[in-house]
Write an enzyme that holds these catalytic residues in place. Structure first.
Site: not given
Ligand code: CDV
Length: 314
Positions: A48, A108, A125, A144, A169, A194
């Protein structure tokens, strides 16, 4: 290997500092691509927001500062090199980046690129974690929800001799993500992430970060008869430690290959997309066993409605 074999590379990245140039990051992506080429990989998956540091950790006042982290073209002047190298090697890739559209919208985003350099699909996303405003009690921000609009669908595409979908993510923690993709026929789901190991709203979850990462992706793979590729930008980035542990998961739910460190690393697995049918045609035969007429709360409700509030009974 018979069936529909594919050699997958998970192109994990270590930290990207705030002042690291796009050129330097793209050099790193191409170095992973060269490794992938030497190993005859068909498709490499990057994390990501793979072109910059994870900027949502900062509250940035100036639009012009925020804009520096976004791409207005794909390929653009800097990313063209990555497209050219991948095409010359005949390797497909999946790349996460911050997208700024011509009409000023920010997403994103992750794209899937075929071996001939054509963009097969784009995913934005859907599940945006974190918060919209500066929250001084946090050790670092997770903005975000300030910097991005949410995407609105889970598309799938015919590519790489199979059906592919993407997620980003936080999407990987939601069973709806995998199920929507699998209902679109997904056999291979590509996920960049991430994940800061410190989870400010409930730090008791910190020590479970690794377990939760595998739990959700392994369950998503098994319950939907899919392969899942999870790729991290991990390590200590601008003082924030992030989970690495990139991995490739089979439709059995088993991890078939995983990263050993938290730096730039190529994780490789040979998969056969035909294996999905072992699960899609048996225990998870959707046509035979799903009961969508019973599942209306999943689409009709956002939050919980307890029995005392009139929910829980039909
Ligand atoms: N980049 C993300 O979406 N990170 C989230 C954190 C904030 C919990 C994740 O689900 O890994």
């Amino acid at each position: 290997m018979s069936g529909r074999p594919l050699r997958i590379g998970a192109g994990q990245l270590g930290p990207i500092s705030r002042d690291e140039s796009r050129k330097s990051v793209i050099d790193r992506l191409i170095a992973l691509l060269e490794k992938a080429h030497r190993s005859e990989v068909d498709l490499i998956v990057y994390p990501e927001l793979a072109l910059t540091t994870f900027f949502p950790r900062w509250y940035l006042e100036e639009d012009s500062t925020v804009d520096n982290f976004f791409e207005t073209e794909m390929p653009g002047p800097e990313t063209q090199r990555l497209f050219d190298s991948a095409m010359s090697f005949g390797i497909g890739f999946c790349l996460g980046y911050a997208e700024l559209t011509a009409d000023g919208r920010r997403y994103n985003t992750q794209i899937l690129v075929e071996r001939d350099g054509s963009i097969v699909g784009k995913y934005r996303k859907v599940h945006l974690p974190g918060h919209e405003e500066y929250e001084p009690w946090r050790e670092f921000q997770h903005l975000e929800r300030r910097y991005f609009e949410a995407g609105s669908d889970f598309p799938t595409w015919n590519a790489f001799d199979g059906i592919l979908g993407m997620a980003i993510c936080n999407d990987r923690r939601w069973p709806e993500t995998y199920r929507c993709l699998a209902l679109g026929g997904a056999e291979l789901i590509l996920i960049g992430y991430n994940t800061p190991i410190h989870y400010a709203p409930d730090p008791s979850q910190n020590e479970l970060a690794s377990f939760h990462n595998h739990l959700v992706m392994q369950a998503g793979a098994y319950q939907n008869g899919c392969f899942v590729v999870g790729v991290a930008k991990g390590g200590l980035e601008e003082g924030v430690d992030s989970l690495a542990e990139s991995c490739i998961i089979a439709p059995s739910g088993e991890i078939v290959s995983s990263a050993t460190g938290a730096d730039d690393e190529l994780v490789i697995a040979d998969i056969d997309l035909d294996l999905c049918n072992n699960y899609k045609n048996t225990v998870f035969d959707f046509n035979k066993y799903r009961r969508p007429e019973i599942y209306s709360p999943i689409t009709d409700q956002r939050g919980t409605i307890t029995p005392a509030e009139g929910g829980g009974n039909s």
